[in-house]
Design an enzyme around this catalytic site. Sequence first.
Site, short mmCIF file in Angstrom:
data_model
loop_
_atom_site.label_atom_id
_atom_site.label_comp_id
_atom_site.label_asym_id
_atom_site.label_seq_id
_atom_site.Cartn_x
_atom_site.Cartn_y
_atom_site.Cartn_z
N HIS A 132 0.82 -1.21 0.00
CA HIS A 132 0.00 0.00 0.00
C HIS A 132 0.85 1.26 0.00
O HIS A 132 0.34 2.37 -0.07
CB HIS A 132 -0.92 -0.02 1.23
CG HIS A 132 -2.08 0.89 1.17
ND1 HIS A 132 -2.15 2.06 1.89
CD2 HIS A 132 -3.24 0.82 0.46
CE1 HIS A 132 -3.30 2.66 1.65
NE2 HIS A 132 -3.98 1.93 0.78
N LYS A 134 3.30 4.42 -0.88
CA LYS A 134 3.34 5.37 -1.99
C LYS A 134 4.50 6.33 -1.75
O LYS A 134 4.37 7.29 -0.99
CB LYS A 134 2.03 6.16 -2.08
CG LYS A 134 0.75 5.29 -1.99
CD LYS A 134 -0.15 5.83 -0.94
CE LYS A 134 -1.35 5.00 -0.59
NZ LYS A 134 -1.77 3.88 -1.33
N ASP A 139 17.38 10.17 -7.53
CA ASP A 139 18.83 10.41 -7.50
C ASP A 139 19.44 10.16 -6.12
O ASP A 139 20.48 10.73 -5.79
CB ASP A 139 19.15 11.84 -7.95
CG ASP A 139 18.84 12.07 -9.42
OD1 ASP A 139 18.67 11.08 -10.15
OD2 ASP A 139 18.76 13.25 -9.83
N HIS A 346 -8.37 11.65 1.13
CA HIS A 346 -7.55 10.44 1.24
C HIS A 346 -6.34 10.65 2.16
O HIS A 346 -5.45 9.79 2.22
CB HIS A 346 -7.10 10.05 -0.18
CG HIS A 346 -6.62 8.66 -0.32
ND1 HIS A 346 -5.39 8.36 -0.89
CD2 HIS A 346 -7.17 7.46 -0.01
CE1 HIS A 346 -5.23 7.05 -0.92
NE2 HIS A 346 -6.30 6.48 -0.40
#
Length: 420
Positions: A132, A134, A139, A346
């Site tokens: 789940h 994110k 770099d 969310h």
Amino acid sequence: MLFLPPLLHPSSPGSIVLVESIPEGLQFNSSSSHPSIFQAWMGLMGGARSSLDIASFYWTLTNEDTKTHEPSAQQGEAVLQRLAQLSGKVSVRIAVNTPQGKQPTDDLQLLSRAGADIRTVNMRELTSGVLHTKFWVVDKKHLYIGSANMDWRSLTQVKELGVVVRDCGCLAADLLKIFEAYWLLGAGGAVPSPWPAAFSTPYNQDSPMQLRLNGTPAAAYLSSSPPALCAAGRTPDLQAVLGVVADAQSFIYIAVMNYLPTMEFSHPKRYWADIDTQLRRAAYERRVRVRLLVSCWAQTQPAMLPFLRSLAAVQDAASRLDIQVRLFVVPSTPQQKEIPFARVNHNKYMVTDRVAYVGTSNWSGDYFERTAGSALVVNQTAASQVAPTLQAQLQAVFERDWDSAYSSPLTLRADHRLPC
């Protein structure tokens, strides 16, 4: 031998900023605003010189999944196009939850053809959960972490919040260790126990990184869930949440999509009160002010409401008990209602008088015990003369949302239906 990422000298010029997606049609009467997540992602890709590593739940950046021909999908499509262009020039790695059922894979196939290296992680088989998480690492010195999925709706139709940190190699290197754990699991095999030393970290709740962000001293660390994916030294995400709650001295503000003191997806049903109990304890034992902003939308589980009412009942001015709960509703036009899994707040964060916590998990037991998630925890108690601290930025966002027209006290309508 324990692998230690390079230490960042406290004077190094790291920067940190909140980024948001505000759904189309949402307008706040507030001066609190931040760069969009779309701008942040495009900026990170535009500056990438050697590598981009993305941990993600699923990919639907085009409008092909909904067939709604929604113009607001253009931002997601622009991200996908830019990422495909980048995949042929720098190292792009994507760790994604193994697609389930009819989940579309068009985006991933396109990126694979463009040169991205993709591994699917079967968390259902490994821990009975999902990947789940994110986050991005660019770099090995810049990062994004937050609530937004790799979904066009997360840029224009869902209210999201995340953090971008730039020029902070120590923090990026530590987040990369969490990515490397997913990458290893994506190659197949069981969850290591114990994890090899290369996945260990010296940075955690008890010994955070000491650095400077926006010109202000900061103590920071990254947490991860579930515990089975935490190598030596890594603070499990639930422990991070409980530690932030225990550390608060005057207030705790929480914004999450789902809040349930249960194992939400378990059969048979199981009660799980780890966080709920500590919020009540903070209010009762230390007289900490608790505010909980929970989303109300088409997918809201009715079972959540009795638990929220129970928590909100811990309110008595004479006893100085102060827990309040509000529901946040993102309004929809008839056309917007046709977009599935959209029009919701969310967010997944907490801010106290001392600490900012920005995570990727909903607040029910499954997310902390079985599902792969991560969070950034930052303590910046000193006032900044250069730019607002992350804590100040996050507090302003919460107060904006709490006081907005989209937020209402936890009650049922006269006809006993949810307000969403």
